[in-house]
Design a protein around this motif. Sequence first.
Motif, mmCIF file in Angstrom:
data_model
loop_
_atom_site.group_PDB
_atom_site.id
_atom_site.type_symbol
_atom_site.label_atom_id
_atom_site.label_comp_id
_atom_site.label_asym_id
_atom_site.label_seq_id
_atom_site.Cartn_x
_atom_site.Cartn_y
_atom_site.Cartn_z
ATOM 1 N N LEU A 194 -3.995 -2.137 14.049
ATOM 2 C CA LEU A 194 -3.242 -2.768 15.126
ATOM 3 C C LEU A 194 -2.474 -1.734 15.940
ATOM 4 N N ILE A 195 -1.914 -0.729 15.265
ATOM 5 C CA ILE A 195 -1.228 0.346 15.983
ATOM 6 C C ILE A 195 -2.208 1.064 16.896
ATOM 7 N N GLY A 196 -3.406 1.343 16.369
ATOM 8 C CA GLY A 196 -4.416 2.012 17.177
ATOM 9 C C GLY A 196 -4.842 1.216 18.389
ATOM 10 N N LEU A 197 -4.712 -0.110 18.307
ATOM 11 C CA LEU A 197 -5.047 -0.984 19.426
ATOM 12 C C LEU A 197 -3.836 -1.291 20.300
ATOM 13 N N ASP A 198 -2.717 -0.628 20.006
ATOM 14 C CA ASP A 198 -1.482 -0.778 20.783
ATOM 15 C C ASP A 198 -0.934 -2.200 20.715
ATOM 16 N N ARG A 199 -1.096 -2.837 19.558
ATOM 17 C CA ARG A 199 -0.547 -4.175 19.332
ATOM 18 C C ARG A 199 0.601 -4.036 18.346
ATOM 19 N N ASN A 200 1.698 -3.470 18.863
ATOM 20 C CA ASN A 200 2.770 -3.006 18.000
ATOM 21 C C ASN A 200 3.541 -4.135 17.325
ATOM 22 N N GLU A 201 3.756 -5.248 18.023
ATOM 23 C CA GLU A 201 4.489 -6.346 17.398
ATOM 24 C C GLU A 201 3.727 -6.901 16.200
ATOM 25 N N GLU A 202 2.407 -7.062 16.343
ATOM 26 C CA GLU A 202 1.595 -7.517 15.217
ATOM 27 C C GLU A 202 1.590 -6.478 14.096
ATOM 28 N N ALA A 203 1.549 -5.208 14.477
ATOM 29 C CA ALA A 203 1.567 -4.143 13.477
ATOM 30 C C ALA A 203 2.862 -4.166 12.678
ATOM 31 N N GLU A 204 3.980 -4.440 13.372
ATOM 32 C CA GLU A 204 5.253 -4.527 12.656
ATOM 33 C C GLU A 204 5.202 -5.613 11.580
ATOM 34 N N ARG A 205 4.659 -6.786 11.924
ATOM 35 C CA ARG A 205 4.577 -7.865 10.943
ATOM 36 C C ARG A 205 3.659 -7.483 9.782
ATOM 37 N N ALA A 206 2.562 -6.800 10.082
ATOM 38 C CA ALA A 206 1.652 -6.382 9.017
ATOM 39 C C ALA A 206 2.316 -5.373 8.081
ATOM 40 N N LEU A 207 3.129 -4.478 8.643
ATOM 41 C CA LEU A 207 3.829 -3.503 7.810
ATOM 42 C C LEU A 207 4.924 -4.163 6.981
ATOM 43 N N GLN A 208 5.584 -5.174 7.544
ATOM 44 C CA GLN A 208 6.584 -5.901 6.761
ATOM 45 C C GLN A 208 5.915 -6.606 5.576
ATOM 46 N N ARG A 209 4.704 -7.147 5.787
ATOM 47 C CA ARG A 209 3.979 -7.771 4.673
ATOM 48 C C ARG A 209 3.582 -6.720 3.643
ATOM 49 N N THR A 210 3.190 -5.541 4.114
ATOM 50 C CA THR A 210 2.846 -4.449 3.193
ATOM 51 C C THR A 210 4.033 -4.117 2.294
ATOM 52 N N LEU A 211 5.190 -3.984 2.906
ATOM 53 C CA LEU A 211 6.379 -3.592 2.150
ATOM 54 C C LEU A 211 6.912 -4.732 1.284
ATOM 55 N N TYR A 212 6.625 -5.965 1.650
ATOM 56 C CA TYR A 212 6.981 -7.078 0.775
ATOM 57 C C TYR A 212 6.222 -6.961 -0.543
ATOM 58 N N LEU A 213 4.965 -6.501 -0.459
ATOM 59 C CA LEU A 213 4.145 -6.349 -1.659
ATOM 60 C C LEU A 213 4.488 -5.083 -2.428
ATOM 61 N N ASP A 214 4.909 -4.025 -1.725
ATOM 62 C CA ASP A 214 5.195 -2.758 -2.410
ATOM 63 C C ASP A 214 6.224 -1.969 -1.602
ATOM 64 N N ARG A 215 7.502 -2.061 -1.992
ATOM 65 C CA ARG A 215 8.571 -1.382 -1.267
ATOM 66 C C ARG A 215 8.553 0.123 -1.487
ATOM 67 N N SER A 216 7.739 0.606 -2.431
ATOM 68 C CA SER A 216 7.759 2.032 -2.764
ATOM 69 C C SER A 216 6.855 2.866 -1.867
ATOM 70 N N LEU A 217 6.149 2.254 -0.929
ATOM 71 C CA LEU A 217 5.184 2.986 -0.112
ATOM 72 C C LEU A 217 5.898 3.740 1.013
ATOM 73 N N ALA A 218 6.142 5.008 0.776
ATOM 74 C CA ALA A 218 6.859 5.819 1.766
ATOM 75 C C ALA A 218 6.138 5.834 3.099
ATOM 76 N N VAL A 219 4.812 5.934 3.071
ATOM 77 C CA VAL A 219 4.065 6.041 4.319
ATOM 78 C C VAL A 219 4.165 4.759 5.137
ATOM 79 N N ALA A 220 4.315 3.596 4.476
ATOM 80 C CA ALA A 220 4.468 2.336 5.205
ATOM 81 C C ALA A 220 5.832 2.287 5.889
ATOM 82 N N HIS A 221 6.862 2.783 5.235
ATOM 83 C CA HIS A 221 8.183 2.844 5.876
ATOM 84 C C HIS A 221 8.139 3.757 7.108
ATOM 85 N N LEU A 222 7.459 4.904 6.989
ATOM 86 C CA LEU A 222 7.380 5.831 8.117
ATOM 87 C C LEU A 222 6.585 5.216 9.265
ATOM 88 N N ALA A 223 5.487 4.521 8.938
ATOM 89 C CA ALA A 223 4.709 3.855 9.984
ATOM 90 C C ALA A 223 5.539 2.775 10.660
#
Length: 490
Positions: A397-426
Amino acid sequence: MTPDAWTDPAYEAVAGWLQARTGLYFNPHRRHDAEAGIRRVMTKAGIDDVALCRQLLGSQRLPLDDFITELTVGETYFFRDPGQFEFIRHELLPQIRRRHGHDHAIRAWSAGCASGEEAYSLAILFEQEMVDQRFTILATDISRAALARARAASYGSWSLRGDDGMLADRYFRRGGDRLLLAERFRQKVNFEYLNLALDHYPSLASGAWGMDLILCRNVLIYFDRETGRRVMRALIDSLADGGVLIMGPSDPVYQEEGPHEIMVTPAGVFYRHERRPRSTLRGWAQKLEWPPEPPKPAPPASWDRKPAPPPDRDQAPPAAETADLLAQARAAAARGDHAKVIELTRRSRAADPHAAVLHLQALANSGDALEAEKLAGAAIAAHPLTAELHFLHAMLLIGLDRNEEAERALQRTLYLDRSLAVAHLALGSVLRRIGDLAGARRAYRRGRDLAAGKAADEAVPLSEGETAGRLTAAAKAQLALIGDDQGGRP
């Protein structure tokens, strides 16, 4: 010409320190210029002893950025080397449209972007050619100071010296003695730190993948032969099938065999990524001609994207066969054979999340990011608790410049695993792009702290081989660029 010798062993030590961190190489004929550049950095810092300079390397008094500024030529301006931009306008863009259709989201990368004129020139050209909103531009550099200037998009008249006045009147507004680029162009370019010599790419995490166009001009001249070859291979691997890499007139010609075709044109030597075997063509315009494809029926007017693919009708293979196919797919991915990965994982992607990840990555790296993004939704529905799939979806989604959707996808990622440093940076990068600087700072700090809690040489999950030390440095750099209002404290 007689090679220069170092006038003091401390200069050689400084040069070695720089090469280890940037890839910059000073051959015997450049040592005099290297010493002069090092002395300029020392003068700025109020140091007159090169031995003391060696001791203070990397400190606040002698930051790496100062050496990069003095030892490389950051000279650039809008539409520099106009023949290359005309090649993009009249040859490359029409070929991309013929190959992918007018709804294809064009992906471009300015590698070694300096103060941003090259990347913004691409954004202006795409608008002129009515690419509309269907493009994204990644711009990277090793100099954080240059990236800060690029994001500001404030230029003097010298940056438009090749212009007849049309650019300044149409795309800029006056701000005192500065020319301020229109905001719509600033929003279309994502400026990120990347060290071409040392960082890992192609990479979904950094956005450096599946590119239709890469400009990397007059950068390889600063590397030794082996580093230059490694960078060239990685750049070519970062192209989508049919994508083109444009180099500068001073860069060495890369003649190794590989999945690419060398194109000698009046505008320079370019490289086209092409996996399918083909006969050699003569003539620079012909070099971009792809084999004719059968005509496709026009979609209904109501379609604004390709229809969703039909569901798989093939039964998933047995577990033992899936394991064997996965092993083969991983081997194919390692050698960059994306078509083989897609073939090997097609049947098992619905049953196995690892196969789904490989399948989506291969699609994206083949240049079909839209298809990969659509299939990511189906993969997540089949494997909703797999954090890696949610993260991969966010990167697409980031690559397609759909940043708002990407934010929601990253929040779901971190809901499943808060330890993912790369997801926080993204997440920090996405929030910065949409203007939430406070949220970006929080995300960057969290990613920094998670990475800093690991051994510096430890590979970080989902970062495609990046080490904790590098990610920690990247987070600190981003915080410095946007202003860490807590002074670096968590």
